[in-house]
Design a protein around this motif. Structure first.
Motif, short mmCIF file in Angstrom:
data_model
loop_
_atom_site.label_atom_id
_atom_site.label_comp_id
_atom_site.label_asym_id
_atom_site.label_seq_id
_atom_site.Cartn_x
_atom_site.Cartn_y
_atom_site.Cartn_z
N GLY A 69 0.81 -1.21 0.00
CA GLY A 69 0.00 0.00 0.00
C GLY A 69 0.84 1.26 0.00
N SER A 70 2.08 1.16 0.49
CA SER A 70 2.97 2.31 0.51
C SER A 70 4.39 1.80 0.71
CB SER A 70 2.61 3.27 1.65
OG SER A 70 3.07 2.77 2.89
N ASN A 71 5.35 2.71 0.66
CA ASN A 71 6.74 2.30 0.87
C ASN A 71 7.03 2.08 2.36
OD1 ASN A 71 9.28 1.66 -0.32
ND2 ASN A 71 10.11 3.58 0.47
N THR A 73 4.88 0.19 4.15
CA THR A 73 4.14 -1.01 4.47
C THR A 73 5.12 -2.10 4.89
OG1 THR A 73 2.36 -0.48 2.91
CG2 THR A 73 2.58 -2.79 3.58
N PHE A 109 -5.28 -1.35 -4.85
CA PHE A 109 -4.95 -0.23 -3.97
C PHE A 109 -3.45 -0.12 -3.70
CE2 PHE A 109 -9.45 -0.68 -2.21
CZ PHE A 109 -9.93 0.38 -2.98
N ALA A 110 -2.65 -0.92 -4.38
CA ALA A 110 -1.20 -0.83 -4.21
C ALA A 110 -0.68 0.47 -4.80
CB ALA A 110 -0.51 -2.02 -4.86
N HIS A 111 0.38 0.98 -4.18
CA HIS A 111 1.00 2.21 -4.67
C HIS A 111 2.24 1.86 -5.50
CE1 HIS A 111 -0.89 5.30 -1.69
NE2 HIS A 111 -1.77 4.45 -2.16
N THR A 113 4.78 1.59 -8.70
CA THR A 113 5.18 2.56 -9.72
C THR A 113 4.57 2.21 -11.08
OG1 THR A 113 7.20 1.27 -10.03
CG2 THR A 113 7.33 3.18 -8.59
N PRO A 116 -0.89 -1.47 -10.86
CA PRO A 116 -1.24 -2.45 -9.85
C PRO A 116 -2.03 -3.58 -10.49
CG PRO A 116 -2.67 -0.55 -9.67
CD PRO A 116 -1.62 -0.21 -10.70
N TYR A 252 -11.72 1.83 0.79
CA TYR A 252 -11.20 3.18 0.57
C TYR A 252 -12.12 4.01 -0.33
CZ TYR A 252 -6.85 1.72 2.75
OH TYR A 252 -5.93 1.27 3.65
N MET A 349 -1.74 9.00 4.68
CA MET A 349 -1.99 9.12 3.25
C MET A 349 -0.94 10.00 2.58
SD MET A 349 -4.58 7.22 2.45
CE MET A 349 -5.22 7.81 0.90
N GLY A 351 2.16 9.87 3.55
CA GLY A 351 3.42 9.18 3.75
C GLY A 351 4.15 9.54 5.02
#
Length: 372
Positions: A69-71, A73, A109-111, A113, A116, A252, A349, A351
């Motif tokens: 979901g973010s770096n 995670t 919902f993955a962030h 690059t 997804p 979300y 959200m 980061g």
């Protein structure tokens, strides 16, 4: 006082000293790249000191970066993070709580690059995920298995599969996000196939370690998953040997809808979902969603609407909540206010590691000294 709340319960051979658990809560405390940071260790040590019976560590990815979901995670997809996971499990257990690791693939919902992935190419916040090929579904299933095995190796007492918040397992189940025409799409029987395969494979991999399930009972979207389909799915999970079902509502895409924002300010706003699922299964159910007072939490168990209480932001805002409730000091609890505009969620959200805007200046200073 609160005899139901502070009674023991046994889940597949593991005894929980009371009915309180820490529900998974993402705060952005992992290090960059998903490592177990000092901040994360100290956070979970503090949560375990609260007196709850079980801590569920949130959202450890089974695939990075395409499933994260973010770096920030937490990662469970690599042995490089195994020592950190061991430290995390040990920090929780040293304080007298059972340690559970929630594993997840964020899907659409993955962030990531790149694009997804998801069951189908359904538009998500302005972009289209890539629809998974069958071979990729098999590979991701293997990733769940490997992550669960790492959790066991690291010393976690339980594993939780994240089938909530509209993440990948829920995306396959939802008629809104699963528009496939193969054996993974169409009927409920087909849409639940992926989740049930993951459950079976993970259970086989971890043996006697109980496997729980974070469960999306209702997407709160007009064309999404609702109780008429989630209830039969819950029964299938129970027959598959799931250890417990941790019930939630929303994704979300629905959390920000005006009626859902208002609903989420109400005490026990997800309790009706937990009660509906508990009525059809014979495994323990965890309820969450602003069960913020001892009276409400104890009554929920007494009235057999749930078996356990999941405290997330309530416990984070005041880690002394269980002790204050047990001592009859409810008036001293530092409340998680529904009127803060979800400030903590806004931080993550963007980061940033979250803090609670309800904390006093003294507590905020102590938090910075310990965690930052």
């Amino acid at each position: 006082m609160y005899s139901h709340l502070f009674s023991e319960i046994t889940i597949q051979g593991l005894t929980l000293k009371n009915r309180l658990t820490m529900a998974p809560l993402y705060l952005g405390y992992a290090g960059e790249g998903g490592t177990v940071s000092r901040m994360m260790l100290e956070h979970y040590r503090l949560m375990a000191q609260s007196g709850v019976a079980m801590i569920v560590v949130e959202n450890a990815t089974v695939e990075h970066p395409t499933g994260s979901g973010s770096n920030r995670t937490l990662r469970a997809d690599t042995d490089d993070n195994l020592d950190g996971l061991r430290q995390l499990a040990e920090a929780i257990k040293q304080e007298g709580a059972l340690a559970c690791l929630q594993i997840n693939h964020a899907g659409r919902f993955a962030h990531a690059t790149g694009d997804p992935v998801a069951p189908s190419a359904v538009k998500t916040f302005g972009r289209f995920p890539k629809a998974l090929e069958k071979t990729e579904i098999g590979r991701i299933t293997d990733q769940y298995v490997k992550a669960a095995a790492r959790a066991k190796t690291a010393g976690f007492d339980m594993v939780e599969l994240h089938g909530g918040t509209g993440y990948l397992l829920a995306q396959f189940l939802s008629p809104r996000t699963n528009q496939r025409t193969d054996e993974y799409g169409g009927s409920l029987e087909n849409r639940q196939r992926f989740a049930l395969k993951v459950v079976a494979r993970v259970k086989a991999a971890v043996g006697s370690v109980p496997v729980g399930y974070r469960f999306l009972a209702d997407e709160w979207m007009p064309d999404g998953l609702h109780l008429e389909e989630s209830k039969p799915f819950a029964k299938r999970l129970a027959r598959a040997g799931i250890a417990y079902i941790s019930v939630m509502g929303g994704t979300y895409e629905s959390f920000s809808l005006p009626d859902i924002v208002q609903r989420s300010k109400q005490e026990g706003y997800m309790l009706d979902l937990a009660a509906a699922i508990r009525s059809v299964v014979d495994v323990p159910v965890i309820a969450a969603g602003r069960l913020a007072t001892g009276t409400v939490a104890d009554r929920a168990i007494a009235e057999e609407k749930t078996d356990l209480i999941g405290l997330a932001r309530v416990l984070w805002a005041d880690p002394q909540w269980p002790k204050k409730v047990r001592d009859g000091r409810d008036a001293d609890i530092l409340d998680c206010s529904p009127d803060c505009g979800d400030a903590c969620m806004q931080m993550v959200m963007k980061g940033r590691p979250a803090f609670c805007v309800a904390w006093t200046a003294e507590k905020m200073k102590a938090w910075k000294a310990k965690f930052v």
